[in-house]
Design a protein around this motif. Structure first.
Motif, PDB file in Angstrom:
ATOM      1  N   PHE A  90      -0.227  -9.899  -1.762  1.00 47.00           N
ATOM      2  CA  PHE A  90       0.585  -8.708  -2.021  1.00 47.00           C
ATOM      3  C   PHE A  90       0.008  -7.899  -3.180  1.00 47.00           C
ATOM      4  O   PHE A  90      -0.198  -6.681  -3.065  1.00 47.00           O
ATOM      5  N   VAL A  91      -0.266  -8.571  -4.292  1.00 45.25           N
ATOM      6  CA  VAL A  91      -0.830  -7.889  -5.472  1.00 45.25           C
ATOM      7  C   VAL A  91      -2.172  -7.242  -5.123  1.00 45.25           C
ATOM      8  O   VAL A  91      -2.486  -6.136  -5.570  1.00 45.25           O
ATOM      9  N   GLY A  92      -2.967  -7.913  -4.280  1.00 43.93           N
ATOM     10  CA  GLY A  92      -4.316  -7.440  -3.979  1.00 43.93           C
ATOM     11  C   GLY A  92      -4.429  -6.386  -2.902  1.00 43.93           C
ATOM     12  O   GLY A  92      -5.461  -5.725  -2.785  1.00 43.93           O
ATOM     13  N   THR A  93      -3.371  -6.197  -2.109  1.00 42.72           N
ATOM     14  CA  THR A  93      -3.504  -5.253  -0.983  1.00 42.72           C
ATOM     15  C   THR A  93      -2.525  -4.084  -1.019  1.00 42.72           C
ATOM     16  O   THR A  93      -2.852  -3.002  -0.541  1.00 42.72           O
ATOM     17  N   GLN A  94      -1.321  -4.284  -1.577  1.00 44.28           N
ATOM     18  CA  GLN A  94      -0.239  -3.320  -1.333  1.00 44.28           C
ATOM     19  C   GLN A  94      -0.547  -1.923  -1.852  1.00 44.28           C
ATOM     20  O   GLN A  94      -0.159  -0.942  -1.235  1.00 44.28           O
ATOM     21  N   THR A  95      -1.234  -1.829  -2.985  1.00 40.47           N
ATOM     22  CA  THR A  95      -1.530  -0.498  -3.529  1.00 40.47           C
ATOM     23  C   THR A  95      -3.028  -0.183  -3.453  1.00 40.47           C
ATOM     24  O   THR A  95      -3.503   0.750  -4.103  1.00 40.47           O
ATOM     25  N   ASN A  96      -3.771  -0.946  -2.661  1.00 38.54           N
ATOM     26  CA  ASN A  96      -5.210  -0.723  -2.493  1.00 38.54           C
ATOM     27  C   ASN A  96      -5.433   0.516  -1.617  1.00 38.54           C
ATOM     28  O   ASN A  96      -5.048   0.530  -0.449  1.00 38.54           O
TER      29      ASN A  96
END
Length: 255
Positions: A90-96
């Motif tokens: 979640f941390v690595g993809t959601q705002t990528n």
């Protein structure tokens, strides 16, 4: 699949209170079919984002979460298609930006839960999020978190799983015993401007605001918030998270 709430650009309602009242809500769980799709270079992006998050928020930890793949509506039935993800993902993809451009299928979409919690003396319970939490620190919200898949391997994945998630968050974050809580009632499903989805519940406690305040001092996860606030309405002048604003809006429509 989204019915946007035009009055607040910080979130959109994926399932409205009217749809919940008027029909059946089902959860279709399939951790393979509804997993996140991957792109080349994903793993490196996730690793970098996670390392960076741990530098500023060392209490952040990885763990399985449910993933909202899609909301499917037909006639008077609403189906939540749910798979598995993790907090690190979640941390690595959601705002990528690269993954957001590629589409929803490439995002973690960790499915959270939030509730409007009402005391016996008719106050809403809000908490100021601590600087230790990874997102939205300093803003006020109701008890919230994620249903934890590791607690439910032996259950049928259904609405009860999401219901169990919000009960556990209230017990752990606020310190109210489960026996002092009403059965959680689903009033909506939303997602914020980062496309993060949450199920929205309303729960009442038989405790007064003074009793809640006393129990909060001994809550297991009280570190996640800095203080409690008891308010009479959404119009309380506090800075609320988008998910809390969505929950209050659903409550107003649900009455």
């Amino acid at each position: 699949t989204a019915a946007s709430d035009a009055s607040d650009a910080s979130y959109e309602l994926l399932v409205t209170p009217e749809e919940i009242k008027g029909g059946v809500i089902k959860v279709d769980y399939n951790y393979e079919a509804y997993a996140r799709k991957t792109l080349a270079g994903d793993a490196d992006d996730i690793e970098r984002a996670w390392t960076k998050k741990l530098e500023t928020h060392p209490k952040t930890y990885d763990g399985f979460k449910f993933r909202l793949h899609a909301v499917v509506k037909s006639d008077d039935k609403v189906t939540l298609q749910v798979g598995l993800t993790g907090y690190r993902e979640f941390v690595g993809t959601q705002t990528n930006p690269r993954l957001r451009e590629a589409g929803n299928a490439y995002l973690s979409n960790a499915l959270g839960c939030e509730c409007v919690l009402t005391t016996a003396d008719k106050k809403f319970v809000l908490m100021k999020r601590s600087t230790d939490v990874a997102f939205a620190s300093g803003l006020y919200n109701g008890p919230s978190g994620h249903a934890e898949p590791q607690y439910v391997w032996n259950k049928n994945i259904s609405r009860e799983v999401l219901r169990d998630g919000i009960v556990r968050e209230i017990v752990e974050e606020v310190g109210i015993p489960e026996k002092a809580l009403s059965e959680p009632r689903l009033i909506g499903v939303m997602r914020d401007s980062d496309l993060k989805p949450d199920c929205l519940f309303v729960v009442e406690t038989t405790q007064t605001s003074d009793e809640v305040k006393e129990g909060y001092r001994h809550a297991l996860e009280a570190w996640e918030s800095e203080r409690l606030a008891f308010v009479d309405s959404e119009d309380c002048g506090l800075a609320l998270t988008p998910v809390t604003r969505a929950a209050f809006a659903c409550l107003a429509r649900d009455r």
